[in-house]
Every structure is written in C-alpha cells, then in structure tokens.
Design a protein around this motif. Sequence first.
Motif, PDB file in Angstrom:
ATOM      1  N   TRP A   1       0.105   6.280   5.677  1.00  0.00           N
ATOM      2  CA  TRP A   1      -0.095   5.436   4.506  1.00  0.00           C
ATOM      3  C   TRP A   1       0.672   4.126   4.606  1.00  0.00           C
ATOM      4  CZ3 TRP A   1       1.116   9.666   0.300  1.00  0.00           C
ATOM      5  CH2 TRP A   1       0.210  10.723   0.461  1.00  0.00           C
ATOM      6  N   ASN A   2       0.101   3.101   3.996  1.00  0.00           N
ATOM      7  CA  ASN A   2       0.737   1.784   3.908  1.00  0.00           C
ATOM      8  C   ASN A   2       0.575   1.275   2.484  1.00  0.00           C
ATOM      9  OD1 ASN A   2       2.008  -0.578   4.575  1.00  0.00           O
ATOM     10  ND2 ASN A   2       0.332  -1.411   5.795  1.00  0.00           N
ATOM     11  N   ASN A   3       1.630   0.667   1.940  1.00  0.00           N
ATOM     12  CA  ASN A   3       1.491   0.037   0.621  1.00  0.00           C
ATOM     13  C   ASN A   3       1.056  -1.415   0.805  1.00  0.00           C
ATOM     14  OD1 ASN A   3       4.236  -0.303   1.626  1.00  0.00           O
ATOM     15  ND2 ASN A   3       4.696  -1.331  -0.309  1.00  0.00           N
ATOM     16  N   LEU A   4       0.072  -1.814   0.002  1.00  0.00           N
ATOM     17  CA  LEU A   4      -0.584  -3.114   0.169  1.00  0.00           C
ATOM     18  C   LEU A   4      -0.743  -3.794  -1.188  1.00  0.00           C
ATOM     19  CD1 LEU A   4      -3.441  -1.795   2.483  1.00  0.00           C
ATOM     20  CD2 LEU A   4      -1.441  -3.087   3.253  1.00  0.00           C
TER      21      LEU A   4
ATOM     22  N   ASN B   1       8.748   2.670   8.487  1.00  0.00           N
ATOM     23  CA  ASN B   1       9.245   1.495   7.757  1.00  0.00           C
ATOM     24  C   ASN B   1       8.417   1.151   6.525  1.00  0.00           C
ATOM     25  OD1 ASN B   1      11.310   1.097   9.735  1.00  0.00           O
ATOM     26  ND2 ASN B   1       9.782   0.119  11.059  1.00  0.00           N
ATOM     27  N   ARG B   2       7.667   2.098   6.025  1.00  0.00           N
ATOM     28  CA  ARG B   2       6.946   1.916   4.769  1.00  0.00           C
ATOM     29  C   ARG B   2       7.377   3.021   3.814  1.00  0.00           C
ATOM     30  NH1 ARG B   2       5.975  -1.986   7.320  1.00  0.00           N
ATOM     31  NH2 ARG B   2       4.023  -3.138   7.500  1.00  0.00           N
ATOM     32  N   PRO B   3       7.327   2.760   2.499  1.00  0.00           N
ATOM     33  CA  PRO B   3       6.830   1.548   1.833  1.00  0.00           C
ATOM     34  C   PRO B   3       7.887   0.436   1.823  1.00  0.00           C
ATOM     35  CG  PRO B   3       7.579   3.136   0.212  1.00  0.00           C
ATOM     36  CD  PRO B   3       7.713   3.813   1.550  1.00  0.00           C
ATOM     37  N   ASN B   4       7.420  -0.789   1.625  1.00  0.00           N
ATOM     38  CA  ASN B   4       8.309  -1.938   1.468  1.00  0.00           C
ATOM     39  C   ASN B   4       7.662  -2.933   0.519  1.00  0.00           C
ATOM     40  OD1 ASN B   4       6.250  -2.986   2.994  1.00  0.00           O
ATOM     41  ND2 ASN B   4       7.520  -3.623   4.716  1.00  0.00           N
ATOM     42  N   ASN B   5       8.380  -4.004   0.184  1.00  0.00           N
ATOM     43  CA  ASN B   5       7.841  -5.028  -0.737  1.00  0.00           C
ATOM     44  C   ASN B   5       7.233  -4.391  -1.986  1.00  0.00           C
ATOM     45  OD1 ASN B   5       8.547  -7.022   1.146  1.00  0.00           O
ATOM     46  ND2 ASN B   5       6.581  -6.820   2.200  1.00  0.00           N
TER      47      ASN B   5
ATOM     48  N   GLY C   1       1.897  -2.778  -4.485  1.00  0.00           N
ATOM     49  CA  GLY C   1       2.053  -1.590  -5.311  1.00  0.00           C
ATOM     50  C   GLY C   1       0.920  -0.591  -5.242  1.00  0.00           C
ATOM     51  N   CYS C   2       0.052  -0.694  -4.240  1.00  0.00           N
ATOM     52  CA  CYS C   2      -1.055   0.247  -4.096  1.00  0.00           C
ATOM     53  C   CYS C   2      -1.085   0.750  -2.659  1.00  0.00           C
ATOM     54  CB  CYS C   2      -2.380  -0.417  -4.463  1.00  0.00           C
ATOM     55  SG  CYS C   2      -2.443  -1.000  -6.184  1.00  0.00           S
TER      56      CYS C   2
END
Length: 450
Positions: free
Chosen positions: A234-237, A213-217, A222-223
């Motif tokens: 990986w996770n976008n944060l 369920n990533r990336p989101n938002n 954006g990093c």
Amino acid sequence: MKRTQIWCLLLFISGFSPFIFGSSDFNIVNVLKTYTEAKSFCRENYNDLATVRNMADMKDLTTLTPSDIARAWIGLEIGDTKKWHWSLPGQKLIFKKWKEGEPQNENEDSCAVMNPSGEWAERDCKTKQSFVCHGQRGTTGPIYMGDKKSWRDAQNHCRDDMKLSDLVNIQSLKENEAVHKMAESNTVWIGLFSDPWKWSDGSNSSFRFWKPNRPNNFEDQGCVAAVFKDGGQWNNLKCTTKRRFICQGARKSTPTPATTNQTNLTTAPNTTTLATTSSQMTTASAPTQQTTVNVTYEEPSNTTTDVSNATTPPITCDAATYNRLPPENSPEKVVLIQKNVSWMEALSYCRMHHADLVYITTKALQDMVAEKAKNATSCHVWLGLRYACKSDFWFWTKLSPGCYQNWAPGHGPEGLYGCGATGAIQTTGGQQWVGLAETAKLNFLCYAVY
C-alpha cells in the motif's frame, strides 16, 4: 503431487483449519476516479470501497487482478484520531502493560516496544530494534529475533520468513512474561502500533500492508492505494489523483454507469471464486468462507475472434451426446502447456503450434481434459470458451456442436460478465468451468493434430 496442486487443494479443504478466513467480495473497477468519486460509486453500486482484512484477502487481490492494473484505491483513509491496534486482525487490546508516562502519543505513526523490565513504551516505527515473532503454526512459544530492524521490516520478516505469523501479540500477563523471558532483557518490538487510518465502511480491521517508508506526508496524502506492481503493498497518495479502485459487497440490481473518458466500458462484472486460508493466526475458529473477486473490464480491442454481433447457435441434443467420445481414429489429442499466459496469448499459441484451444462438448471429453488439467501449475487452465458480451452467450472458439456444460455455481449462464470474459477449468475439486478476465495468466490446453 506438485506444490501448486497441493496449494490449490488446500483452497477447497481449508474449512478444517482452526483459523479465521478471508471473507470479502471484491469488485475491481477498471475506471479512473478520485478517491471521493470512487467511494461514492462503490456505495451506490456495491457496499463501499474495499476493506482488506488479512493477508489472504490481499494475496487473492494481487493474484487475480489483471496485470494491466498497476494500482487501485482501497477504502483506507486518514482519520481525525489515532488508535492503538494489534497487528494480527481480530485481536482486541484487552491487556496493557504500559510503563508509567507511556504511551506519549507524539508521532503520527507509532509502534510499541517491550523494554528490559517487561513494560511497554512508544517508539518511532522507523527505529531499529530486535523483535519477537509468533511461533510458526503448530508451535507454542514466541520466537526472539536478534537482528535489528524497523517495526515494519520486522513485521515483514515475521510474515515472510516465519510463515503464517506476525509480530507477537500479547493478550495476558502470562503471555507478557513469556515474551519478556524470551527477549532476555533486550528492548524488542511487539505487534502493537498506533495510527490515524480508518476504513471507509467503518470496519475496525487492523491489517496493514504498507510499502517501505510508507505512509508519509499525512497532511497531503490521506488516501490509500494497493500497488499491484509491488506485490499489492500500500501507498498513501493524494485523494484527488484519479485511480482505478476496488469496491466490496454484492453488486446492486441497478448499477450506476461508470462514466469515463475511456470508451466502451461495462459495469457487468465477471466473477472468480476461491475459498482461501488466512495467513493471519488467531485462536478463534470459523467456518470456511469465500473471497470473491469481480472485475469490471474494458471492451477488448485486440481480439482475433470477433463475436460482438454473433447470435446464439442452435443446439440439438440427444441422449448419446453426453457420453460420446471422438472416433478412435480422431487426430485430436489434448496437450497441456505449462506456461502462464493471457487467454488471447493461449489462443494464438494453440492455433500457431497445434489446432485450437480445447473445446469440451461431451462428458467423455470433460473427463479427458480434467485429467490433463490436474498436472497444471496454475489453479485454473484456459479453455476455448469466450463470452459474447453484446449477445449475452458463451461459445466455443471452434464453434463445435454439443450441449454438454459443466459450469461452477454462479458462472456461465448464471453469472454476470463484461466484455473480455473467457472460460477456464478448475484444476482441483469438481474441475468445473469458470469465467475469468482474459488478462489473467494461466496454463492452457490445446487440441493437437497428429
């Protein structure tokens, strides 16, 4: 031969495999910075934030990152435009079979299906479809999977269950026809995806390793960080969040200090080198290259051996030293403990249950220890070697006399280390000594007293 020993051995002979290898010098910096600050630090002291090119790179990072680092920035960031990629790194989009009116480029995160006519269309990556994987190494044709999954779940299935594989990547009309025939008129995922993400150093690597369920938002986060407690996925944060981070490239001669509110941090890295096979398939061939993982450590606060003010002990060598065995009535014997623990845990165990961590002061002792190390279940085994960071020398915890050394190239006196560096022996190849972070989890060798 144990499975682990076979895997370790493959790390040394992978130059004969017809696949492209991981090739990155990673530097894990144990300092908290925002993404922008981390990128500036990496560009000043190394090359840039890390680009992860394939699963081999990712597995090395996940395996060798200290357990107390839960997540760290890598060099993937949001860009201004979307771009279509094949999921296998290095595969260019040289052949296209889009249906008329496709792709629509509507979604921030899009994936491609092959429809029953053999043409391609854009879909939301979360849609559940059947899919086609590349065959396993040594096979020729694609493999149809009837289970319906999201694009990323399908990709993970191909990677995990099919081994050294991925969703199918199509490079010609002939290959497209083969996949169409295999799909049997079903709509299936192929390995084509579109996203706006770009690498900080300008690399065009298409490798992605997102959490579910990533990336989101996309607008606010954006990093990207690798989450090591989740297997490195990986996770976008938010870019303003302060995280540890991973730089890439050789360390420059005059590094910028890593200032932080934490105390006693050093920027002198410890180096661990492994020649790795890639878990991404490609038709190209390349010589063996190496993945180097360097770690910038904090000053240890719980060591039982205080060496911060130690001085280099005098060593007197003679010709017999290198081949001298302990006396036949020596009470010391080498015991391998097949548990993966930190260096401090290994030292405590050996002193509690035996005598001490193993020390090696002669060629004969090296041969004895090397033979025991072959039975380990880790690729390195802890020795009683420790680095005195303030005085810049290596010593044996038992302060045993002797001038014998067996360091791997670039390690020991030739290496650059921070506080917390400790010594281990390789279990395969030349079975030389290397400097590692004391937080790594390895088997270990004790001297036992009988």
